[in-house]
Design an enzyme around this catalytic site. Structure first.
Site, PDB file in Angstrom:
ATOM      1  N   ARG A  89       0.825  -1.211   0.000  1.00 55.81           N
ATOM      2  CA  ARG A  89       0.000   0.000   0.000  1.00 55.81           C
ATOM      3  C   ARG A  89       0.862   1.264   0.000  1.00 55.81           C
ATOM      4  O   ARG A  89       0.435   2.307  -0.505  1.00 55.81           O
ATOM      5  CB  ARG A  89      -0.994  -0.001   1.175  1.00 55.81           C
ATOM      6  CG  ARG A  89      -2.103   1.037   1.032  1.00 55.81           C
ATOM      7  CD  ARG A  89      -3.199   0.895   2.081  1.00 55.81           C
ATOM      8  NE  ARG A  89      -4.311   0.060   1.647  1.00 55.81           N
ATOM      9  CZ  ARG A  89      -5.416   0.500   1.043  1.00 55.81           C
ATOM     10  NH1 ARG A  89      -5.565   1.781   0.768  1.00 55.81           N
ATOM     11  NH2 ARG A  89      -6.376  -0.333   0.694  1.00 55.81           N
TER      12      ARG A  89
ATOM     13  N   GLU B 287      -9.404   6.134   7.223  1.00 58.03           N
ATOM     14  CA  GLU B 287      -7.983   6.391   7.010  1.00 58.03           C
ATOM     15  C   GLU B 287      -7.652   7.677   6.244  1.00 58.03           C
ATOM     16  O   GLU B 287      -6.680   8.349   6.573  1.00 58.03           O
ATOM     17  CB  GLU B 287      -7.352   5.202   6.267  1.00 58.03           C
ATOM     18  CG  GLU B 287      -7.319   3.939   7.099  1.00 58.03           C
ATOM     19  CD  GLU B 287      -7.071   2.714   6.236  1.00 58.03           C
ATOM     20  OE1 GLU B 287      -7.931   2.397   5.382  1.00 58.03           O
ATOM     21  OE2 GLU B 287      -6.030   2.080   6.387  1.00 58.03           O
TER      22      GLU B 287
END
Lengths: 778, 489
Positions: A325, A730
């Site tokens: 990621r 997030e």
């Protein structure tokens, strides 16, 4: 009908898109919200404590536990040999995380035995009495040490490549190489890890675990005890914060509690204290990014080659997907014509690093923003100008392809940034700050406006599924259950709103129940910001099924066409008749209509080929931008947060109050990561910042003095998500990057903004001062 | 002599006569009473999740202060009123205005820190009818929240300040007279001793009794605020036996001001000393605001900060630069010495057998002297100093340095004067040139360490830079960051 009841008649309380308060708010403030340590303790409860290694890397030569066993109140001492199944609690089946290390320790603080005693105090005291002999082995605790020692990877790295980056690097007008160091972060959930296990008959065991991933706890307990999943029930009503720290790290405590409970046939609780929790559980990965970029006179990027080396810790845990990621977000909001990104999840002799809000994305994105700074300072331009020059283009342009070959279809970053730039008066303030700095010898100011584009979905495709269980009872009250966990983010509230909205009943009629593996099986971790997207849709699906049956019932009983059955606030219209919801439900029950349904959802469209580095790993993107202004003291490196303005995209908000809370909270948490939160290991490999006395998360007085947060109210998800909302957990975390860049600009002022300060994170006062000194010396 | 600790818990009278002498209030609440609203977040007084109010009679007035239950020992609670989060809402569940404001402002997310925040907000609300943002932030310095980013909590504090205590809904207002009477009856001039197996706690009835106890048992651990000793117990599980609690001794809590300076009893808490110090020596007052959180300032004492001799204690450098003196007392009498002479080496102070710190005398700087204290820490508030420097300068009529005392914490094994720097400055004209050449002398005075708070290089450089800052400040161009302007604070 009086006015109040007419309003009830007209609207329900708590539909989607309403700023409903958190479902537990009144319990939070009165101290009656129950966390696992608050549950009335079962009779005969025993308490566990862990014996921790005091070596970073060593063979265990011998372990003398006689004094531990002899301590008053100690019932038994467990070692790895007591595990009936597999001595492993690793999350991905890597088989590299012993529950209790038997022959070798690989980080300072690794659990090597467990004490079970009548009181927690006795267990803790006894755990310190072991005599362990070690044979020391060489160790390293950070990325540099790992690279110097040729450390192996804890799991395989990934490569993303598009175009001809190596060839193009030499062709552009400018080329810069550099290194950025990005620190890790302790989650510092206020409730530390905890597990309570109660043995049942046969192989049964019930576990209360402070976990974001009950199904994984179930699997790991089964694995350790060598019993099938059906024998294990894992419950969690709420956590006192998670932030990713309870995605896999609860496994060990739950497995220990279950192991001891079954062995002794008594209830057992494990609650590490803060220091043990911080020592024994993983953190955000720190990274070293080495970059080589080429760009033109206008500041447009031509090529970028970067390697992201990360401190993985001693085992794989989630280091693979986390470093993946990081690469997925190294583009931030920018189009890279030629790009190659590689990751190196390195083995280090430290606790295994794990998920943390953003999951590698913040580190990758911060790296991408460093590149922008390099270009801006090299060209003597405002970084914002460079940002705009490099944004992804609109659909149809030739600037829409990510390094992982996904097309950015929903790009709104230019609009978000432009609106914020105007509303916070960025240009005039920047000008004033440059003027201020010209005449202020010691105090310098900085301002930065940075964008966020964050990909939503688990990159492991299988995790993008969810289940829910909805019962409608004869009195019209509704029982709601789903696989998502509540850690404060308001997931339970939002999903309850979905159900209230679906049935058109007041939200008070919907009972929110604890997450349990017995009701909804095979759940995914509540992570990747996906909780509401997945569980909201699964609950919606369950409600849809029940409603379809209710409609079919009404069609048959009242002989009306289906479109003449309508769910109105707290009642159902059948033709010209309006029936209160409870009466309608009761009639359906007597007509033998099934009033319970299991809902299911899986995210459409996504696929990912990791080996090829190609695919569509994300269903959509969430966007945002923030502008921060800071002041620094160039004599000491101290700083103040003067002001932050945020404009953030949550699609069509399911609950604006909760979403604003996520944005403000995420920002401040991100600010902590980039400023005062520093993890520090000593020469023996010991983490010395293992409590709030030494590890400093932001306080109320650290938040921006002026703090304006707005939602991009015009935004709607282009994808058919629940209520057209977007994930919010997030993405706002990365809004804090503007703080680091504002500090960086203030530093840059001492060299007339001509040199990139290369301010690493966390920018403690010390790093700020040293950067000032470096630039002054140029 | 009596053998029990007696106090009021919310509405209930409690008398405890057999318990572990180092039992904490948090364990008592959670384990013995199963009152689980008060949370354990860190067990070291740094997160505030365990915040409760402790009320006591001070000069005949009932005063409530926030404290950290995790490091508050049961032995220190005699004649107090302990108020937990469970006490706030009405019997029918109606929330207290402080709680209601938190709900309305969306001040909770995970909720684990929330009871502690509610109690800190309650403590503020009881004592301040119109708090400024600076005062709200100061009241919340000891409470960590990881979810909200604090903005809604600060807004809740502002919202609730529009409501004032009334006996209609506020339990402490309603019961004030009753509680005062009961606390009055619980006060005792007798020494309390609680025994558990071979462990004892002693609560002396007077300062004289304390001196006698220490003469007999010089190995006893004296505990005033417990903000340091608390951690010996909760973190290191160090045995301290017998343990002697002195936080209740009013004779050690006197603050006396005269022309020469301020005499602080060893038991004066930071909070008790704050107003006087801020008024008399403003730079000292600003330092106090940055020590611990409000709960720690309510418990911790300047005497304890001195007695424990930590090299990073915040007040010693500030006191040494002022030429403070410490008075030590024992059954044999008392003696006074310069504070800088009290610190001998790391962990070693000039305290003789049976002696305890009785008071500290803080000389007031001369009217035309310059005095400044600079605390440098990773996080601005509620952090321990990486270094802390104090400067005290007098100038002669010709502009030369006629007096200079500089002391630093965090730079050596003890709080220590910068003698070489002082020598480099003394008698010289107070100019930038003098300051620049004096900076190098720090290298003779200090060889700081590298640890998690800062590297040696940073400490050394910053110490020098603080001299520069002090010079700028004395020459009329203060260059220190302030979050709030004077009028906002």
């Amino acid at each position: 009908m009086d006015k109040a009841s007419y309003e009830l008649y007209k609207y329900i309380n708590g539909p989607m898109h309403q700023p409903l308060r958190h479902d537990s708010a009144h319990k939070h403030v009165s101290g009656s919200a129950e966390y696992i340590d608050d549950i009335p303790e079962p009779a005969g409860l025993l308490h566990g404590a862990l014996g921790m290694a005091d070596r970073a890397h060593a063979e265990i030569v011998s372990m003398d536990l006689s004094a531990v066993k002899a301590y008053p109140g100690v019932v038994c001492v467990l070692t790895g040999k007591d595990v009936p199944g597999v001595n492993d609690v690793s999350s991905g089946g890597h088989h590299d995380e012993p529950l209790l290390a038997e022959t070798k320790v690989e980080f300072h603080g690794q659990p090597i035995f467990a004490v079970i005693a009548e009181t927690r105090d006795a267990a803790r005291r006894a755990a310190r009495l072991a005599k362990v002999e070690y044979n020391d082995l060489p160790f390293w605790t950070d990325v540099d040490g790992a690279l110097e020692n040729g450390a192996p990877l804890v799991t395989s790295g990934m490569t993303l490549k598009r175009g001809e980056p190596e060839e193009e690097l030499g062709k552009a007008e400018h080329r810069i190489q550099g290194t950025m160091r990005i620190g890790g972060q302790e989650h510092f959930y206020l409730e530390s890890h905890i597990a309570l296990a109660v043995p049942g008959e046969d192989e049964d065991v019930t576990v209360w675990s402070s976990t974001q991933h009950p199904s994984e706890v179930q699997h790991v307990v089964g694995h350790v005890l060598d019993i099938p999943s059906h024998a294990i029930t894992v419950n969690v009503r709420r956590m006192g914060g998670g932030f990713g720290g309870k995605e896999t790290q609860g496994n060990q405590f739950a497995a220990l509690a279950a192991l001891a409970a079954k062995k002794l046939n008594r209830a057992v609780k494990f609650r590490p204290d803060r220091d043990e929790d911080m020592t024994m559980t993983g953190k955000r990965h720190d990274f070293r990014m080495d970059y080589d970029v080429a760009f033109d006179n206008e500041g447009r990027l031509h090529a970028m080659v970067a390697n992201f080396a990360a401190r993985g810790g001693y085992s794989a845990d989630l280091s693979g997907p986390v470093t993946d990621r990081a690469l997925f977000h190294a583009d931030s909001s920018y189009f890279y014509p030629h790009v190659k990104l590689t990751s190196q999840p390195l083995k280090t002799h430290t606790v295994s690093n794990t998920a943390y809000r953003g999951f590698g994305g913040p580190q990758g994105m911060l790296g991408g923003e460093r590149i922008i700074e390099e270009i801006a300072y090299a060209l003597g331009k405002d970084p914002l100008e460079i940002r705009k020059a490099n944004f992804y283009g609109d659909l149809g342009s030739d600037r829409v392809l990510t390094p992982y070959h996904q097309t950015v279809e929903d790009n709104i970053i230019a609009r978000v940034v432009e609106e914020l730039e105007t509303s916070c008066d960025y240009q005039a303030r920047r000008k004033a700050i440059i003027e201020f700095n010209r005449t202020s010898p010691i105090i310098k100011k900085g301002i930065a406006l940075t964008p966020v584009k964050f990909g939503i979905s688990f990159t492991l495709t299988a995790f993008n599924q969810a289940g829910a269980l909805v019962h409608v009872y004869q009195d019209g009250s509704i029982h709601l259950n789903h696989g998502g966990t509540e850690m404060g983010q308001g997931l339970y509230t939002k999903v309850a709103q979905v159900i209230a909205d679906s049935f058109q009943v007041d939200v008070e009629r919907v009972k929110i129940t604890a997450t349990t593996t017995g009701k909804v099986p095979n759940t995914s971790a509540t992570a990747a910001s996906s909780g509401t997207d997945l569980n909201g849709m699964a609950a919606y699906d369950a409600a849809r099924q029940i409603k379809e049956r209710l409609v079919a019932f009404a069609v048959e009983k009242f002989e009306v066409p289906p479109d003449e059955v309508e769910f109105l606030p707290n009642r159902v219209r059948v033709g010209s008749k309006e029936i209160p919801f409870p009466d309608f439900v009761r009639q359906a029950y007597f007509a033998r209509v099934q009033l319970s349904a299991a809902g299911f959802y899986k995210t459409p469209k996504i696929h990912w080929d990791r080996a090829a580095g190609r695919g569509t790993p994300f269903y959509y993107f969430a966007y945002g931008a923030s502008c921060s202004e800071v002041s620094i003291d160039t004599l000491t490196g101290e700083y103040l947060m003067d002001r932050t303005d945020i404009l953030h995209d949550v699609g069509k908000s399911l609950n604006p109050a909760i979403d604003i809370g996520q944005i403000e909270g995420g920002f401040v948490q991100g600010m902590g990561w980039l400023t005062t939160e520093e993890l520090w290991w000593d020469g023996k490999g010991r983490l010395r910042t293992h409590a709030p006395s030494t590890y400093k998360i932001p306080l109320a007085s650290d938040r921006p003095k002026i703090f304006n947060t707005r939602l991009a109210e015009w935004s709607e998800n282009v994808e058919p998500t629940i209520g057209r909302s977007k994930a919010v957990g997030e993405p706002p975390f990365m809004l804090a990057i503007s703080v680091l860049e504002a500090l960086s600009m203030a530093v840059a002022s001492v060299a007339n903004y001509k040199v990139c300060p290369r301010l690493d994170a966390p920018a403690t006062p010390e790093r700020v001062l040293m950067a000032v000194e470096r630039l002054k010396a140029i | 002599m009596t053998d029990s600790i007696r106090f009021i818990l919310n509405g209930e009278d409690i008398a405890l006569s057999s318990f572990e002498p180092t039992e904490t209030l948090l364990d008592f609440l959670r384990l013995k009473r199963r009152m689980t609203g008060t949370k354990e977040g860190c067990a070291e007084g740094d997160c505030g999740a365990c915040t409760v109010l402790v009320g006591r009679l001070v000069h005949g007035k009932l005063t409530y202060e926030t404290v950290n239950a995790c490091i508050r020992f049961m032995g220190s609670l005699n004649a107090t009123h302990v108020v937990t989060v469970e006490h706030l809402a009405a019997a029918d569940g109606q929330l207290h205005p402080v709680q209601q404001a938190m709900v309305e402002c969306h001040g909770s997310q995970c909720g684990f820190c929330t009871p502690g925040f509610v109690m800190s907000l309650y403590g503020l609300w009881l004592t301040n009818s119109n708090p400024s943002r600076a005062e709200i932030e100061r009241a919340l310095q000891g409470n960590l929240c990881r979810c909200t980013g604090y903005e809604p909590i600060v807004k809740a504090a502002e919202l609730v300040s529009r409501t004032r205590p009334s006996s209609l809904f506020d339990p402490l207002e309603r019961d004030r007279a009753n509680i005062m009477a009961r606390l009055w009856n619980l006060q005792t001039a007798e020494t309390i001793t609680v025994v558990k197996d071979d462990r004892r706690l002693i609560v002396p009835g007077s300062v004289a009794a304390l001196a006698d106890i220490l003469a007999e048992e010089p190995q006893a651990t004296v505990v005033a605020g417990a903000t340091d000793v608390g951690l010996w117990v909760t973190k290191q599980m160090r045995p301290i036996n017998p343990v002697v609690f002195i936080n209740h001794l009013a004779d050690l809590q006197t603050v006396t001001v005269d022309d020469k300076g301020i005499a602080l009893g060893a038991g004066v808490s930071y909070a008790q000393g704050f107003e006087t110090l801020r008024r008399e020596i403003p730079a000292f007052g600003r330092l106090i605001e940055r020590i611990g959180g409000q709960q720690v300032r309510n418990m911790g004492t300047i005497g304890g900060n001195v007695a424990n001799g930590s090299p990073i204690g915040d007040t010693p450098p500030a006191l040494i630069a002022l030429g403070a003196k410490v008075r030590l007392r024992s059954a044999a009498g008392s003696r006074e010495l310069l504070l800088e002479d009290f610190f001998i080496d790391y962990g070693k102070q000039d305290r003789r057998t049976g002696e305890f710190v009785e008071s500290i005398f803080v000389p007031r700087p001369e009217a035309d002297a310059h005095y400044a204290v600079y605390k440098i820490s990773k996080r601005r508030d509620e952090d321990i100093s990486a270094l802390c420097g104090a400067f005290h300068l007098s100038l002669a009529a010709d502009g030369s340095v006629s007096g200079i005392r500089i002391a630093f914490g965090g730079m050596a094994a003890t709080p220590k004067r910068a003698r070489a720097v002082e020598a480099a400055l003394f008698g010289k004209p107070w100019t930038q040139a003098t300051v620049i050449q004096a900076r190098d002398a720090f290298d003779q005075d200090y060889k700081p360490l590298t640890d998690w708070r800062a590297t040696a290089d940073y400490r050394q450089l910053t110490a020098k830079n603080l001299l520069t800052r002090f010079f700028l400040e004395t020459s009329g161009t203060p260059q220190e960051l302030q979050r709030f302007e004077q009028e906002e604070a």
